[in-house]
Structures are given as C-alpha cells and as structure tokens.
Design a protein around this motif. Structure first.
Motif, mmCIF file in Angstrom:
data_model
loop_
_atom_site.group_PDB
_atom_site.id
_atom_site.type_symbol
_atom_site.label_atom_id
_atom_site.label_comp_id
_atom_site.label_asym_id
_atom_site.label_seq_id
_atom_site.Cartn_x
_atom_site.Cartn_y
_atom_site.Cartn_z
ATOM 1 N N TRP B 35 31.132 28.279 58.520
ATOM 2 C CA TRP B 35 31.545 28.897 57.266
ATOM 3 C C TRP B 35 30.293 29.245 56.469
ATOM 4 O O TRP B 35 29.381 28.434 56.347
ATOM 5 C CB TRP B 35 32.412 27.946 56.447
ATOM 6 C CG TRP B 35 33.801 27.790 56.987
ATOM 7 C CD1 TRP B 35 34.226 26.898 57.914
ATOM 8 C CD2 TRP B 35 34.952 28.560 56.603
ATOM 9 N NE1 TRP B 35 35.572 27.060 58.152
ATOM 10 C CE2 TRP B 35 36.035 28.067 57.352
ATOM 11 C CE3 TRP B 35 35.172 29.611 55.710
ATOM 12 C CZ2 TRP B 35 37.331 28.588 57.242
ATOM 13 C CZ3 TRP B 35 36.453 30.117 55.580
ATOM 14 C CH2 TRP B 35 37.507 29.619 56.340
ATOM 15 N N TYR B 36 30.310 30.468 55.931
ATOM 16 C CA TYR B 36 29.174 30.941 55.154
ATOM 17 C C TYR B 36 29.614 31.281 53.735
ATOM 18 O O TYR B 36 30.716 31.792 53.513
ATOM 19 C CB TYR B 36 28.557 32.189 55.804
ATOM 20 C CG TYR B 36 27.771 31.893 57.044
ATOM 21 C CD1 TYR B 36 28.405 31.731 58.266
ATOM 22 C CD2 TYR B 36 26.394 31.743 56.990
ATOM 23 C CE1 TYR B 36 27.686 31.431 59.404
ATOM 24 C CE2 TYR B 36 25.656 31.449 58.131
ATOM 25 C CZ TYR B 36 26.315 31.294 59.322
ATOM 26 O OH TYR B 36 25.592 30.997 60.451
ATOM 27 N N LYS B 37 28.716 31.018 52.799
ATOM 28 C CA LYS B 37 28.928 31.375 51.402
ATOM 29 C C LYS B 37 27.931 32.467 51.050
ATOM 30 O O LYS B 37 26.735 32.347 51.348
ATOM 31 C CB LYS B 37 28.691 30.148 50.509
ATOM 32 C CG LYS B 37 28.767 30.418 49.011
ATOM 33 C CD LYS B 37 28.442 29.142 48.228
ATOM 34 C CE LYS B 37 28.499 29.362 46.732
ATOM 35 N NZ LYS B 37 28.132 28.128 45.972
ATOM 36 N N GLN B 38 28.430 33.527 50.432
ATOM 37 C CA GLN B 38 27.540 34.620 50.048
ATOM 38 C C GLN B 38 27.701 34.937 48.571
ATOM 39 O O GLN B 38 28.779 35.350 48.132
ATOM 40 C CB GLN B 38 27.799 35.879 50.876
ATOM 41 C CG GLN B 38 26.775 36.984 50.609
ATOM 42 C CD GLN B 38 27.037 38.235 51.424
ATOM 43 O OE1 GLN B 38 28.163 38.543 51.790
ATOM 44 N NE2 GLN B 38 25.964 38.968 51.722
ATOM 45 N N GLU B 39 26.646 34.748 47.828
ATOM 46 C CA GLU B 39 26.631 35.136 46.424
ATOM 47 C C GLU B 39 26.209 36.601 46.343
ATOM 48 O O GLU B 39 25.590 37.140 47.260
ATOM 49 C CB GLU B 39 25.702 34.219 45.644
ATOM 50 C CG GLU B 39 26.190 32.768 45.663
ATOM 51 C CD GLU B 39 25.246 31.806 44.968
ATOM 52 O OE1 GLU B 39 24.163 32.244 44.539
ATOM 53 O OE2 GLU B 39 25.605 30.631 44.850
ATOM 54 N N ILE B 47 27.392 26.775 55.010
ATOM 55 C CA ILE B 47 27.745 25.639 54.157
ATOM 56 C C ILE B 47 28.331 24.480 54.957
ATOM 57 O O ILE B 47 28.181 23.316 54.588
ATOM 58 C CB ILE B 47 28.713 26.041 53.021
ATOM 59 C CG1 ILE B 47 29.987 26.697 53.581
ATOM 60 C CG2 ILE B 47 28.022 26.960 52.027
ATOM 61 C CD1 ILE B 47 31.060 26.911 52.528
ATOM 62 N N ASP B 84 30.897 27.486 42.590
ATOM 63 C CA ASP B 84 31.538 27.724 43.886
ATOM 64 C C ASP B 84 32.034 29.170 43.999
ATOM 65 O O ASP B 84 32.409 29.609 45.087
ATOM 66 C CB ASP B 84 32.734 26.784 44.081
ATOM 67 C CG ASP B 84 32.316 25.322 44.191
ATOM 68 O OD1 ASP B 84 33.107 24.452 43.762
ATOM 69 O OD2 ASP B 84 31.204 25.055 44.694
ATOM 70 N N ALA B 86 32.103 32.769 44.807
ATOM 71 C CA ALA B 86 31.310 33.531 45.783
ATOM 72 C C ALA B 86 32.280 34.124 46.799
ATOM 73 O O ALA B 86 33.488 33.942 46.694
ATOM 74 C CB ALA B 86 30.301 32.626 46.494
ATOM 75 N N TYR B 88 33.335 33.875 50.712
ATOM 76 C CA TYR B 88 33.239 32.950 51.828
ATOM 77 C C TYR B 88 33.673 33.651 53.111
ATOM 78 O O TYR B 88 34.698 34.328 53.150
ATOM 79 C CB TYR B 88 34.110 31.717 51.580
ATOM 80 C CG TYR B 88 33.578 30.851 50.465
ATOM 81 C CD1 TYR B 88 33.823 31.182 49.129
ATOM 82 C CD2 TYR B 88 32.808 29.725 50.730
ATOM 83 C CE1 TYR B 88 33.314 30.417 48.094
ATOM 84 C CE2 TYR B 88 32.300 28.943 49.699
ATOM 85 C CZ TYR B 88 32.555 29.298 48.390
ATOM 86 O OH TYR B 88 32.047 28.529 47.367
#
Lengths: 110, 111
Positions: B35-39, B47, B84, B86, B88
């Motif tokens: 799982w990736y978080k991208q702002e 993450i 949090d 963002a 995902y």
C-alpha cells in the motif's frame, strides 16, 4: 529520500517536440520501472527493465521508448509530444521485492 | 494479466474515526501486496505491505488484511488524523514481475 534519482524535476516543452527523462535506481538495484501519472489519475505502468533487458511492457505508446544502460540508469524518450502527454513520470526500483519511487519528472506540453 | 480494483474512489471521515479501503486482484500468482500513500505532487511512499503467507499485519494505526481465497486485501487506518489525508494506492505483484496498481482512493480526514 528513496535513493532513486530522476532528472529533470520539471520540463516544459511544446507539442511535436522530443524529451528524455533520466532515472538512476538505488545502488545495487537491477530493476527499473517507469510509470505515468496524469493529473488526478492513477499510476499507469509503462515499462520495466531488469539488468539492461526489457522485462515487461504496459500501455506504452509507440512514440515512447526506453532503455537501461550498463551502469543501470534508464532513460525514457518521449517523441512527437502531444498535450495529453503532460503528466508526472515516475521511475522506481525494487529492493527485496519492495518498490521505491523517485520524486518524478513533471512534464508539461504546451 | 493482473487487474486490481480498488474501492471506494473517495472517502471522507471525521478525525478520530476509522477508514477502510478495499482492493481485489485477479491473478492468483500474485504474492505481494503493498500500500502506498501519495500526497499532492509527491512520490508514492510505501506505508505497509503484506505477503501471501500472512493474513494480517499491523503497524501502529495501520493494518492490512489479506484473503487469498477471495483475492482481496484491505487497508485499515484507525484514529485518523488530518495528516492521513492523501491518495492511497494498493498494488499486487508476483515477485520479479510488474507491480499493478489500483486506481487509488482519495481520503479526506475532516477536523
């Protein structure tokens, strides 16, 4: 810092032109992946290289090409640019199965 | 080839509530699910991830569950905070092969 280096960070060019995006993977990583992300869109897989050889190809346009050199850096060449090619182009490399992204190259085609 | 679906596409929660994002994959050979978080304007960052020999993994407020039989995996965020917020992305991978990403979920945590 992911250890994946991409240049240039920003690029503005005109339709019909050709650009080259460069990526250096993390030290020791043999794989390089290229992804395209248009505004508010997902990550579209373009192409994967492993130790200089093409491993997998996604929905990469014929106007686009890539290669990985003996020193493992990779270049993505985009030609006959169109307005729709404006996007963030990410390079990533893999270590122990985990994918690490560079900061991306933002291409704007006017 | 592999296909990854992700739901919902947008999610709004109140600060302190939980958020759940679900993904399904099609290729039973896939064995790694990050799982990736991208702002906004930044690179995707890992993450949490899970491999096919594990059913659940936790890291503080984040957890991921995997159901290999049903070919779906989920991200759980508890006690959500404004930071949090963002986009995902889930992904599926068969070691050495391509990483296929879901279309993303835009999470908004409302104060």
């Amino acid at each position: 810092d992911s250890g994946v280096t991409q240049t240039p960070k920003h690029l503005i060019t005109a339709t019909g032109q050709r650009v080259t995006l460069r990526c250096s993977p993390r030290s020791g990583d043999l794989s390089v992946y290229w992804y395209q992300q248009s505004l508010d869109q997902g990550l579209q897989f373009l192409i994967q290289y492993y130790n200089g050889e093409e491993r997998a190809k996604g929905n990469i346009l014929e106007r686009f090409s890539a290669q990985q050199f003996p020193d493992l850096h990779s270049e993505l060449n985009l030609s006959s640019l169109e307005l729709g090619d404006s996007a963030l182009y990410f390079c990533a490399s893999v270590a122990i199965g985990e994918l690490f992204f560079g900061e991306g190259s933002r291409l704007t085609v006017l | 080839g592999e296909n990854v679906e992700q739901h919902p596409s947008t999610l709004s929660v109140q600060e302190g509530d939980s958020a759940v994002i679900k993904c399904t994959y099609s290729d039973s050979a896939s064995n790694y699910f990050p799982w990736y978080k991208q702002e906004l304007g930044k690179r995707p960052q890992l993450i949490i991830d899970i491999r096919s020999n594990v059913g659940e993994k936790k890291d503080q407020r984040i957890a991921v569950t995997l159901n290999k039989t049903a070919k779906h995996f989920s991200l759980h965020i508890t006690e959500t905070q404004p930071e949090d917020s963002a986009v995902y992305f889930c992904a599926a991978n068969n070691y050495g092969q391509n990483f296929v990403f879901g279309p993303g979920t835009r999470l908004s945590v409302l104060p």
